[in-house]
Design an enzyme around this catalytic site. Structure first.
Site, PDB file in Angstrom:
ATOM      1  CG  HIS A 178       8.996 -21.702  -9.537  1.00 39.18           C
ATOM      2  ND1 HIS A 178       9.636 -22.668 -10.255  1.00 39.18           N
ATOM      3  CD2 HIS A 178       9.252 -20.530 -10.172  1.00 39.18           C
ATOM      4  CE1 HIS A 178      10.240 -22.125 -11.285  1.00 39.18           C
ATOM      5  NE2 HIS A 178      10.040 -20.813 -11.259  1.00 39.18           N
TER       6      HIS A 178
HETATM    7  P1  TYD Z   1       8.487 -17.863 -14.192  1.00 40.65           P
HETATM    8  O1  TYD Z   1       8.855 -19.255 -14.600  1.00 40.65           O
HETATM    9  O2  TYD Z   1       7.517 -17.686 -13.077  1.00 40.65           O
HETATM   10  O3  TYD Z   1       9.807 -17.017 -13.878  1.00 40.65           O
HETATM   11  P2  TYD Z   1      11.010 -17.355 -12.888  1.00 40.65           P
HETATM   12  O4  TYD Z   1      12.211 -17.503 -13.744  1.00 40.65           O
HETATM   13  O5  TYD Z   1      11.177 -16.197 -11.972  1.00 40.65           O
HETATM   14  O6  TYD Z   1      10.670 -18.603 -12.187  1.00 40.65           O
HETATM   15  O7  TYD Z   1       7.959 -17.134 -15.505  1.00 40.65           O
HETATM   16  C1  TYD Z   1       7.667 -15.755 -15.529  1.00 40.65           C
HETATM   17  C2  TYD Z   1       6.602 -15.503 -16.565  1.00 40.65           C
HETATM   18  O8  TYD Z   1       7.072 -15.844 -17.868  1.00 40.65           O
HETATM   19  C3  TYD Z   1       5.332 -16.284 -16.329  1.00 40.65           C
HETATM   20  O9  TYD Z   1       4.248 -15.392 -16.431  1.00 40.65           O
HETATM   21  C4  TYD Z   1       5.237 -17.261 -17.455  1.00 40.65           C
HETATM   22  C5  TYD Z   1       6.173 -16.739 -18.503  1.00 40.65           C
HETATM   23  N1  TYD Z   1       6.932 -17.814 -19.138  1.00 40.65           N
HETATM   24  C6  TYD Z   1       6.561 -18.264 -20.391  1.00 40.65           C
HETATM   25  O10 TYD Z   1       5.593 -17.803 -20.995  1.00 40.65           O
HETATM   26  N2  TYD Z   1       7.301 -19.258 -20.980  1.00 40.65           N
HETATM   27  C7  TYD Z   1       8.385 -19.808 -20.371  1.00 40.65           C
HETATM   28  O11 TYD Z   1       9.039 -20.704 -20.936  1.00 40.65           O
HETATM   29  C8  TYD Z   1       8.740 -19.336 -19.049  1.00 40.65           C
HETATM   30  C9  TYD Z   1       9.894 -19.920 -18.311  1.00 40.65           C
HETATM   31  C10 TYD Z   1       7.989 -18.347 -18.480  1.00 40.65           C
END
Ligand code: TYD
Length: 136
Positions: free
Chosen positions: A52
């Site tokens: 993303h």
């Molecule tokens: P996401 O940022 O989509 O993960 P990736 O590292 O794969 O990009 O986050 C995964 C899930 O965790 C999403 O449902 C939101 C949650 N999340 C939080 O609640 N707080 C945070 O600071 C982060 C980074 C994610």
């Protein structure tokens, strides 16, 4: 790439026979005020994180242990960074598609960001990202 390009930052490393020490502070080694820190760990072999972009968020990523690759795409070209040093931070400006993959066993990714978590700041579709980048 963006006007402020993604780049590696050498963090201080205090070598010590008792074990080395590295650090960063707000707006010093890291060029922004840190609002949030999170980490990714226990990644099963072959899994991919990220995939993303952020509209406004700027971040740094550090491989605190182990190694992984960060693949960045600015809408035109791709760059790959292998992170495997606990004193090297990858600075990633806003509006950069980013994905983390090829995690080694026991890899730990530490991310420091300049904003609180906000799902509205995410762009999760690569075509949407490219359209936004190219102003279509
Ligand atoms: P996401 O940022 O989509 O993960 P990736 O590292 O794969 O990009 O986050 C995964 C899930 O965790 C999403 O449902 C939101 C949650 N999340 C939080 O609640 N707080 C945070 O600071 C982060 C980074 C994610």
């Amino acid at each position: 790439m963006n006007p402020i390009q993604a780049h590696l930052i050498d963090l201080p490393k205090i070598p010590d026979d008792r074990g080395n020490l590295s650090f960063f502070e707000n707006s010093k080694q890291i060029p922004f005020d840190i609002k949030r820190v999170y980490w990714i760990y226990d990644v099963p072999g072959g899994e991919v994180r990220g995939g993303h972009a952020y509209r406004e968020l700027t971040e740094v990523i550090i491989a605190l242990s182990g190694s992984f690759e960060v693949i960045l795409h600015d809408g035109t070209e791709e760059k790959r960074f292998m992170l495997n040093r606990s004193y090297t931070a990858l600075y990633i400006p806003k509006m950069m598609w980013r994905q983390l993959e090829n995690f080694s066993t026991n890899a730990m990714a530490l991310i420091a960001a300049d904003a609180a978590y906000d799902e509205a700041d995410y762009i999760r579709d690569f075509n949407d990202f490219k359209k936004l980048k190219h102003g279509a």
